[in-house]
Design a protein around this motif. Structure first.
Motif, PDB file in Angstrom:
ATOM      1  N   LYS A 122       0.823  -1.192   0.000  1.00  0.00           N
ATOM      2  CA  LYS A 122       0.000   0.000   0.000  1.00  0.00           C
ATOM      3  C   LYS A 122       0.863   1.250   0.000  1.00  0.00           C
ATOM      4  N   ALA A 123       1.927   1.225   0.821  1.00  0.00           N
ATOM      5  CA  ALA A 123       2.774   2.406   0.948  1.00  0.00           C
ATOM      6  C   ALA A 123       3.583   2.664  -0.306  1.00  0.00           C
ATOM      7  N   SER A 124       3.935   1.587  -1.035  1.00  0.00           N
ATOM      8  CA  SER A 124       4.825   1.753  -2.183  1.00  0.00           C
ATOM      9  C   SER A 124       4.090   1.848  -3.498  1.00  0.00           C
ATOM     10  N   GLY A 125       2.775   1.694  -3.478  1.00  0.00           N
ATOM     11  CA  GLY A 125       2.024   1.813  -4.711  1.00  0.00           C
ATOM     12  C   GLY A 125       1.810   0.502  -5.417  1.00  0.00           C
ATOM     13  N   MET A 175      17.949  -3.515  -6.259  1.00  0.00           N
ATOM     14  CA  MET A 175      18.460  -2.315  -6.913  1.00  0.00           C
ATOM     15  C   MET A 175      17.820  -1.044  -6.366  1.00  0.00           C
ATOM     16  N   GLN A 176      17.128  -1.169  -5.217  1.00  0.00           N
ATOM     17  CA  GLN A 176      16.522  -0.023  -4.536  1.00  0.00           C
ATOM     18  C   GLN A 176      15.708   0.844  -5.493  1.00  0.00           C
ATOM     19  N   VAL A 177      14.743   0.196  -6.135  1.00  0.00           N
ATOM     20  CA  VAL A 177      13.847   0.885  -7.066  1.00  0.00           C
ATOM     21  C   VAL A 177      12.730   1.560  -6.282  1.00  0.00           C
ATOM     22  N   MET A 178      12.306   2.737  -6.734  1.00  0.00           N
ATOM     23  CA  MET A 178      11.209   3.473  -6.106  1.00  0.00           C
ATOM     24  C   MET A 178       9.901   3.069  -6.786  1.00  0.00           C
ATOM     25  N   PRO A 179       9.079   2.232  -6.137  1.00  0.00           N
ATOM     26  CA  PRO A 179       7.843   1.744  -6.774  1.00  0.00           C
ATOM     27  C   PRO A 179       6.883   2.863  -7.158  1.00  0.00           C
ATOM     28  N   SER A 213      14.620   1.451   2.010  1.00  0.00           N
ATOM     29  CA  SER A 213      15.156   2.726   2.476  1.00  0.00           C
ATOM     30  C   SER A 213      14.037   3.575   3.064  1.00  0.00           C
ATOM     31  N   PRO A 214      14.389   4.557   3.882  1.00  0.00           N
ATOM     32  CA  PRO A 214      13.364   5.421   4.481  1.00  0.00           C
ATOM     33  C   PRO A 214      12.537   6.191   3.464  1.00  0.00           C
ATOM     34  N   ILE A 232      25.624  -2.191  -9.142  1.00  0.00           N
ATOM     35  CA  ILE A 232      24.543  -1.372  -8.582  1.00  0.00           C
ATOM     36  C   ILE A 232      23.885  -2.104  -7.416  1.00  0.00           C
ATOM     37  N   VAL A 233      23.671  -3.411  -7.579  1.00  0.00           N
ATOM     38  CA  VAL A 233      23.082  -4.209  -6.499  1.00  0.00           C
ATOM     39  C   VAL A 233      23.961  -4.137  -5.251  1.00  0.00           C
ATOM     40  N   GLY A 234      25.270  -4.239  -5.442  1.00  0.00           N
ATOM     41  CA  GLY A 234      26.189  -4.197  -4.312  1.00  0.00           C
ATOM     42  C   GLY A 234      26.138  -2.878  -3.564  1.00  0.00           C
ATOM     43  N   ILE A 235      26.175  -1.771  -4.308  1.00  0.00           N
ATOM     44  CA  ILE A 235      26.173  -0.452  -3.676  1.00  0.00           C
ATOM     45  C   ILE A 235      24.805  -0.137  -3.067  1.00  0.00           C
ATOM     46  N   GLU A 236      23.750  -0.546  -3.736  1.00  0.00           N
ATOM     47  CA  GLU A 236      22.409  -0.173  -3.294  1.00  0.00           C
ATOM     48  C   GLU A 236      21.899  -1.013  -2.120  1.00  0.00           C
ATOM     49  N   SER A 237      22.072  -2.320  -2.175  1.00  0.00           N
ATOM     50  CA  SER A 237      21.432  -3.185  -1.175  1.00  0.00           C
ATOM     51  C   SER A 237      22.361  -4.169  -0.501  1.00  0.00           C
TER      52      SER A 237
END
Length: 286
Positions: free
Chosen positions: A90-93, A182-186, A174-175, A161-166
């Motif tokens: 719900k929070a991420s869409g 890959m810390q994608v913004m849903p 993330s907050p 990218i996976v290594g640096i991000e997660s």
């Protein structure tokens, strides 16, 4: 008089009941304090002793659980019943009707084919660097090469990218709302998830997360004209201005991953040459 005695008796029982309740409350409070002291002591010990902390969090049982979870997600065994038990969707869409972490469309990674020598060396390097079990990293490496080929993005760039991000945690969050490997913004990239699997997607799904992440970096690289500039957009520097050295960190890690691949391939080539030479010598002696 009888009435007075009756009231006195009842009041006496009430006093006893109240005393009992107070005793129970004191006992529970005492247990709570003792438990808090023990927990605080254990945390203090773990914080002050790096070796013990490493043994606890990176022990074989903990890593086995971590590897099993990734394997379940990667092979689709969790497709039937895994549900997001919090309100992340719900929070991420994420669509409210989507409950499976692994939609059927994204549930197959062929693990029957052995990794190449270079891929094995990458797996070994990343497992040691991030203190993650090789089995878990192998699943992600396989996925990166599959997604990279299909999305036309270098697999080693994806892995960097996976290594640096997660740090190779598929459940990282993330907050600000970024999710997964890959810390994608849903909320921002909902359209890309929907395009992959309309009405049935999750940012915590390793393959879907990686596919969307690969699409994002490919799109940003095309727009900006270079991988370095694309990485600045990926980390949000196009909006905030400061990239915090992010492109350099990713590209430095990619260089190390590429070196690991080359090292593995070189060692395998030498071993093959030695085997051929041994066979040739044996044949000539015969």
């Amino acid at each position: 008089m009888k009435q007075y005695e009756t009231v006195l008796s009842v009041n006496g029982q009430q006093v006893q009941s109240q005393n009992l309740l107070q005793s129970l409350k004191h006992a529970v409070t005492g247990l709570g304090v003792a438990t808090s002291v023990l927990v605080a002591g254990a945390v203090a010990i773990l914080l002050s002793n790096a070796e013990l902390r490493s043994q606890v969090f990176f022990s074989a049982p903990v890593q086995a659980i971590f590897a099993t979870e990734i394997d379940l997600l990667s092979t689709g065994l969790a497709a039937g019943g895994a549900e997001v038990v919090n309100n992340t969707s719900k929070a991420s869409g994420t669509p409210s009707g989507s409950k499976n972490l692994m939609p059927v469309k994204f549930n197959s990674i062929d693990s029957s084919k052995p990794l190449t020598a270079g891929q094995r060396q990458i797996t070994s390097y990343l497992a040691k660097r991030y203190s993650v079990s090789p089995e878990a990293v192998e699943s992600i490496v396989r996925l990166a090469y599959k997604v990279g080929k299909e999305e036309k993005v270098e697999p080693t760039l994806i892995l960097a990218i996976v290594g640096i991000e997660s740090s190779y945690n598929p459940f990282a969050a993330s907050p600000v709302g970024a999710r997964g490997l890959m810390q994608v913004m849903p909320k921002i990239h909902k359209d890309k998830f929907e395009a992959l699997s309309p009405g049935d997607w999750s940012p915590l799904n390793p393959e879907m997360n990686m596919r969307v992440g690969a699409k994002i970096i490919r799109e940003y690289t095309r727009r900006t004209g270079s991988v370095h500039a694309g990485l600045r957009w990926y980390v949000g520097a196009a909006i905030h201005g400061n990239d915090g050295g992010y492109p350099g960190k990713v590209l430095a890690l990619k260089s190390r991953i590429d070196s690991a691949y080359q090292q593995g391939s070189l060692v395998a080539s030498r071993e093959n040459n030695q085997k051929v030479s041994a066979v040739s010598v044996a044949g000539s002696e015969g």
